[in-house]
Structure formats: structure tokens, C-alpha cells
Design an enzyme around this catalytic site. Sequence first.
Site, PDB file in Angstrom:
ATOM      1  N   GLY A 154       3.322   6.135  -3.163  1.00  0.00           N
ATOM      2  CA  GLY A 154       2.778   5.525  -1.957  1.00  0.00           C
ATOM      3  C   GLY A 154       1.951   4.287  -2.231  1.00  0.00           C
ATOM      4  O   GLY A 154       2.048   3.644  -3.282  1.00  0.00           O
ATOM      5  N   CYS A 155       1.091   3.961  -1.271  1.00  0.00           N
ATOM      6  CA  CYS A 155       0.369   2.692  -1.286  1.00  0.00           C
ATOM      7  C   CYS A 155      -0.631   2.574  -2.424  1.00  0.00           C
ATOM      8  O   CYS A 155      -0.991   1.459  -2.810  1.00  0.00           O
ATOM      9  CB  CYS A 155      -0.353   2.488   0.050  1.00  0.00           C
ATOM     10  SG  CYS A 155       0.746   2.321   1.479  1.00  0.00           S
ATOM     11  N   ASN A 156      -1.106   3.686  -2.961  1.00  0.00           N
ATOM     12  CA  ASN A 156      -2.051   3.624  -4.069  1.00  0.00           C
ATOM     13  C   ASN A 156      -1.372   3.334  -5.402  1.00  0.00           C
ATOM     14  O   ASN A 156      -2.029   3.027  -6.393  1.00  0.00           O
ATOM     15  CB  ASN A 156      -2.819   4.942  -4.199  1.00  0.00           C
ATOM     16  CG  ASN A 156      -1.910   6.158  -4.275  1.00  0.00           C
ATOM     17  OD1 ASN A 156      -1.496   6.656  -3.236  1.00  0.00           O
ATOM     18  ND2 ASN A 156      -1.575   6.623  -5.462  1.00  0.00           N
TER      19      ASN A 156
END
Length: 367
Positions: A154-156
Site C-alpha cells: 500500500g501507500c506506506n
Amino acid sequence: MRSANPAPVAPYPDAPVSGRPPLAVLPAVGTAVPPDSYTQHEVLERFGITDARIRGLFLNGGIERRNLSLPPPNGQGPSESQGELLAKHTRVGLATGRAAVLDCLSRAGLEPADIRYLCCVSSTGFLTPGLSALLLRDLGLRTDVGRLDVVGMGCNAGLNGLNATTAWAAANPGQLAVMVCIETCSAAYAFDATMRTAVVNSLFGDGAASIAVVAGEERSAGPAVLRFTSLMIPSAIEAMRYDWSDEAGRFSFYLDPHVPYVVGAHVEQAVDALLVPAGLRRADIAHWTIHSGGRKVIDSVRINLGLSRHDVRHTRSVLRDHGNLSSGSFLFSLRRLSDEGLVSPGDHGVLMTMGPGSTIELALVRW
């Protein structure tokens, strides 16, 4: 066996102290986006979206336009099959990933033949062989290049990938490692007229960002990486997820509306875990490079950390111009900070990403 009463964990275990040599240096960042760019109004009109609630999501999120790879309009919203979406992830991802890597290398005065390690990060499709193998072939890299594919975090994940890439560089001084975040978010869209999918469809954009990493060499340009920290919030593990729908025959991403508040409530703890062992305070940080997760997420981080609007100017401008670019968003902001030319030697900076887990990832850098 595990002890019934384990010893308490120190707040900042095994943390390097200020003054130790950096792990590696980041000489250059490269970015790339698909050629087609749409305003939020244009996307709404292209697919005949008239629901006032959905239009409000699109028009009030701090986004003006996004680069997207969209199918032809049909008045009913995107109708691609899961197979078509995966093909788009491959096609567009390779094009933008290749362009981002070449842009990064050009800015660093390097060539593809210099790459000894390649880390590819993506959450918008699953491929075997992965994007790292496909890019190795596309770029004509050496066949003995070390590779890593970070998929589905994901975004992390950009900072998770940078952590691994920096570790490789530190273990191989003088050798060039490159990380590239490749996110064709329009290849992860679903359209069913629900608010769940509308939130995602209103927010994410397509793009790739690449960063060069080298250890053991003196370089004048780019920040030095001092340390990384992570904070996972298990109680919010369901807040951001990618689900399969048998009915729709595809995956769809889910964002809990409380995500901004979950991140905001924990961001001080995460930042303190990064800075305190280095003998630094938030006031010592000259540059904040934060994931463009959305208007509410940015505001929550800014308010809880006591940051100014100036501190998050690049985070906001990336969101405005490109939307949420998932794992590569923070690198787009870092590129803008570099291009701005206002960084001074000795300045400290924080790189921050947030995503599923729920997770906050951070890195401390110094110019």
C-alpha cells in the site's frame, strides 16, 4: 516458550545515536506520469456521474487534476474486466517505471549499466515474474542485478522499499541501488456507484517515482539517510484493505473514513520514536516530506505535529496536481523540494508515509 510476563520493550531499542555515519546517500529522484491528465470535473463528465454526494467527493478533496489511464467513456463508468485492469497495470506501469528510472539516472549523471540492485514497489497489480524482472529486460540491465519486488503493502510501501534498498547499499559500498515505486492506480479501480468505490476513484492517480541510493561515497547532492522507524496500529488493521468481490469479479480498495484520525492520533508517537534517539526535536526538522494521502490526512498530520502550511506545501501541491500516487507520493514531494533549491547543508528532514496496517513509516535524513 514465550514468557508469560515478557520484559517491557524499551521505547527506542537499538537506535543509532546522532553523529554516526549515514546509512547511504540519495543522489537523485526521478518521476514520470502517463500522458493523459484530467481535471476532476472532466472525470465526472467523462463517465456521466451525477450523484451529488460523489461529485462532492471529487470536487472538495484538494485535487485539481490527475494523470490517469482511462478506458473510453461509455456513460456508465469504467467497465474493464480484472484481466484488462491487470494488463493496464503491466503496460502503463512499465512505461512510467522505465521513464522514472531513466529520469532519476539522468539527474544523477548515471547510466542503466551502473545499476547493481533494483527494488520495485507496487500495490496496483500482481505479476509473476514481477516488475523488477520486466524492467530489467526493458532497461537492458545486467543479468546479475539484485532484485526485490515489494507488492501489496500500500501507500506506506515506498519507505519499506527504501529501507531494504538502503540496507543493500550499505552492505555494498560504492554500488548503485535504485528503488522505483510504480502505481497505476486506475488499474485498481472498481465502479459500482457506491460511496466506497467513489472515495477511491476520486483520490488516486497514476505515476512512478524512482530514487538512487549509494553508500560509502562522498556525493554533494542529495540527503543522507540516518535512520528508519515504523509504527503499526493493529487495532486499525481493517481500515485500509484490498478486497475481492465475487459478485463484481474484481478487487476493490477500501478506505475507512476514520483513517485520517487514526493516523493523526499516532503520528506524534511515531515521529518521537524517530527523532528522540537522534537528539532532535520537531523544531529541528527543516523539511517535512509527507505522503499525499488526501486533504484530511494531511491536515490531521499537520495539526497533530504542529506543522505550518508551508511545511506541507509540496505534499499539498502533489495532491493538487496528481492526486494520491500511493507508494511514490512522498518521492514526488521530495523531487519538488529538491527542485526548489532552498535546502541548506546540515538541514534535517523527515520522510513519512502512511498506509494499510495501519502503518506509519518514517526516515530521518540530513543534507
